[in-house]
Design a protein around this motif. Structure first.
Motif, short mmCIF file in Angstrom:
data_model
loop_
_atom_site.label_atom_id
_atom_site.label_comp_id
_atom_site.label_asym_id
_atom_site.label_seq_id
_atom_site.Cartn_x
_atom_site.Cartn_y
_atom_site.Cartn_z
N UNK A 86 0.83 -1.21 0.00
CA UNK A 86 0.00 0.00 0.00
C UNK A 86 0.86 1.26 0.00
N UNK A 87 0.25 2.36 -0.40
CA UNK A 87 0.92 3.66 -0.38
C UNK A 87 1.32 4.01 1.06
N UNK A 88 0.44 3.70 2.01
CA UNK A 88 0.69 4.01 3.42
C UNK A 88 1.94 3.30 3.93
N UNK A 89 2.09 2.01 3.60
CA UNK A 89 3.28 1.27 4.02
C UNK A 89 4.54 1.89 3.44
N UNK B 254 10.72 4.81 8.68
CA UNK B 254 10.41 4.43 10.06
C UNK B 254 10.52 2.91 10.22
N UNK B 255 9.99 2.17 9.27
CA UNK B 255 10.06 0.71 9.29
C UNK B 255 11.52 0.25 9.29
N UNK C 57 16.00 -3.49 15.93
CA UNK C 57 15.78 -4.90 16.30
C UNK C 57 17.02 -5.73 16.01
N UNK C 58 17.64 -5.47 14.87
CA UNK C 58 18.85 -6.21 14.49
C UNK C 58 19.99 -5.90 15.46
N UNK C 59 20.16 -4.63 15.81
CA UNK C 59 21.23 -4.25 16.73
C UNK C 59 21.06 -4.90 18.11
N UNK C 60 19.81 -5.07 18.53
CA UNK C 60 19.54 -5.62 19.85
C UNK C 60 19.43 -7.15 19.86
#
Length: 82
Positions: free
Chosen positions: A41-44, A50-51, A58-61
């Motif tokens: 979607x356009x929204x994604x 941000x994503x 998440x990867x760093x942690x």
């Protein structure tokens, strides 16, 4: 004249975030190296940066990928390397 015309990968109906222009695009407009996607979607696509920040954090942690390289500690022994 070239025999084969280079086409940008992607299809209309797929959404991308262009890193070069900072815009959301439908279908292939900019080269693949300059975009994130495809998104459904356009929204994604609009939230692509941000994503990516969330995924990077998440990867760093993630202890499975944390090899002790934070703050210059390359071998994981706690000593900083100059």
């Amino acid at each position: 004249m070239a025999l084969f015309k280079r086409r940008t990968a992607g299809k209309p109906g797929e959404w991308y975030y262009c890193l070069k222009h900072g815009t959301v695009e439908e279908g292939p407009q900019c080269r693949a190296a300059d975009r994130f996607g495809p998104y459904e979607t356009r929204e994604e696509a609009a939230h692509a940066m941000e994503t990516q920040r969330e995924r990077n954090e998440e990867w760093r942690e993630d202890p499975r990928w944390n090899d002790g390289d934070r703050d210059g500690d390359r071998d994981g022994d706690g000593d900083k390397k100059a």
